[in-house]
Motif scaffolding. Structure first.
Motif, PDB file in Angstrom:
ATOM      1  N   PHE A   1       0.765  -1.113  -0.014  1.00 17.77           N
ATOM      2  CA  PHE A   1      -0.034   0.008   0.006  1.00 17.77           C
ATOM      3  C   PHE A   1       0.761   1.049  -0.086  1.00 17.77           C
ATOM      4  O   PHE A   1       0.345   2.159  -0.461  1.00 17.77           O
ATOM      5  N   GLN A   2       2.026   1.101   0.340  1.00 18.51           N
ATOM      6  CA  GLN A   2       2.945   2.315   0.245  1.00 18.51           C
ATOM      7  C   GLN A   2       3.808   2.392  -1.059  1.00 18.51           C
ATOM      8  O   GLN A   2       4.593   3.477  -1.083  1.00 18.51           O
ATOM      9  N   ALA A   3       3.657   1.428  -1.869  1.00 22.38           N
ATOM     10  CA  ALA A   3       4.523   1.386  -3.226  1.00 22.38           C
ATOM     11  C   ALA A   3       4.373   2.691  -3.871  1.00 22.38           C
ATOM     12  O   ALA A   3       3.047   3.370  -3.998  1.00 22.38           O
ATOM     13  N   GLU A   4       5.452   3.160  -4.698  1.00 18.89           N
ATOM     14  CA  GLU A   4       5.269   4.302  -5.317  1.00 18.89           C
ATOM     15  C   GLU A   4       4.584   3.741  -6.843  1.00 18.89           C
ATOM     16  O   GLU A   4       4.614   2.862  -7.231  1.00 18.89           O
ATOM     17  N   GLY A   5       3.761   5.111  -7.191  1.00 11.26           N
ATOM     18  CA  GLY A   5       3.030   4.715  -8.490  1.00 11.26           C
ATOM     19  C   GLY A   5       1.716   3.868  -8.210  1.00 11.26           C
ATOM     20  O   GLY A   5       1.219   3.335  -9.217  1.00 11.26           O
ATOM     21  N   LEU A   6       1.299   3.547  -6.952  1.00 15.41           N
ATOM     22  CA  LEU A   6       0.127   2.486  -6.946  1.00 15.41           C
ATOM     23  C   LEU A   6      -0.984   3.292  -7.345  1.00 15.41           C
ATOM     24  O   LEU A   6      -1.194   4.551  -6.823  1.00 15.41           O
ATOM     25  N   PRO A   7      -1.989   2.615  -8.039  1.00 14.24           N
ATOM     26  CA  PRO A   7      -3.073   3.323  -8.782  1.00 14.24           C
ATOM     27  C   PRO A   7      -4.059   3.335  -7.406  1.00 14.24           C
ATOM     28  O   PRO A   7      -3.646   2.976  -6.246  1.00 14.24           O
ATOM     29  N   GLU A   8      -5.076   4.110  -7.499  1.00 11.78           N
ATOM     30  CA  GLU A   8      -6.084   4.315  -6.522  1.00 11.78           C
ATOM     31  C   GLU A   8      -6.551   2.603  -5.956  1.00 11.78           C
ATOM     32  O   GLU A   8      -6.934   2.160  -6.924  1.00 11.78           O
TER      33      GLU A   8
END
Length: 268
Positions: free
Chosen positions: A60-67
């Motif tokens: 959930f903290q990953a960069e570039g994660l979509p909504e």
């Protein structure tokens, strides 16, 4: 004859299309991305759930994660028992029978687990942002996990996560000192509501709804992961299983991004 039938069908199709377009002729439509649903089916005192939640807190903290729309759905069973009571009215020599349905939720690791599930559900009820309630769950898991299910522990974890115990609300919320004190009072009021929820009817209703959702999905193993409403992976006995797309943080992030490319809605 074949040409005539084909022409007629084509004409009907064009008329139908024209009618549909006419309804929205002057109304623009928008294609919007919908959040990707991510559900972890868990038990609050289960080691496999703790392992699973720890991994997904990183996802959930990953960069570039979509909504995304992450939720926890709790594993248990629901028992309903009917009791009937008949009363005699001596003045009319008539009887009245009242039937009451008693609902009970059973959790694999006992009443403390049911309480822990309820604490997490109630916290999420009043702090719906996953960037707040996920740390509440993972802190509960990592700080003193043997105390999961204790009301005092749930309150201590909540205060710790919100910055109240360390008196760092100002830094936590990037507020001026006066605003921070006001916000602190607001948070304390919300925590009182969380406590009331956990000890009352609302918490029980949330627990029943959550367990029923798990039963409806046919899930019985903690932790089972669904991404975009499809079973993606299972943690069982401390081991990731049934994970065709891999079980690392990067693998789950990739699956979420792939799902995001398929999930959309059209609004007129």
């Amino acid at each position: 004859m074949k040409l005539t039938v084909t022409s007629s069908l084509l004409a009907l199709a064009l008329i139908s299309s024209s009618a549909d377009i006419g309804v929205h002729a002057n109304t623009p439509f928008i294609i919007e991305k919908s959040p990707v649903d991510i559900t972890l089916f868990v038990m609050s005192r289960c080691p496999d759930a703790i392992k699973c939640e720890s991994t997904f807190s990183q996802v959930f903290q990953a960069e570039g994660l979509p909504e995304i729309n992450p939720t926890l759905s709790y594993i248990g069973s629901i028992d309903e028992t009917e009791t009937s009571k008949t009363e005699l009215d001596l003045s009319t020599t008539s009887t009245t029978t009242t039937t009451t349905v008693v609902t009970k939720v059973n959790c694999k690791h006992g009443p403390l687990e049911c309480a822990g599930n309820t604490h997490q559900l109630c916290f999420r009820e009043f702090f719906p942002d996953y960037k707040v309630w996920v740390p509440f769950v993972t802190t509960m898991n990592s700080w003193q996990p043997r105390r999961i299910g204790e009301s005092a522990y749930a309150r201590e974890v909540a205060e710790r996560v919100l910055g109240l115990r360390q008196r760092r609300v100002r830094r936590f919320l990037s507020l001026e000192e006066e605003d921070a004190e006001e916000k602190k009072k607001e948070l304390e009021v919300l925590l009182e509501k969380v406590d009331e929820c956990s000890e009352g009817q609302r918490g029980f209703e949330l627990l029943v709804k959550s367990v029923q959702n798990t039963l409806d999905h046919g899930v019985g193993t903690s932790c089972t992961v669904f991404i975009d409403n499809k079973k993606r992976c299972v943690v069982d006995g401390g081991v990731w299983r049934e994970c065709p797309g891999g079980s690392t943080v990067a693998d789950f992030v990739r699956s979420i991004k792939e799902a995001a490319g398929k999930v959309f809605r059209i609004s007129w």
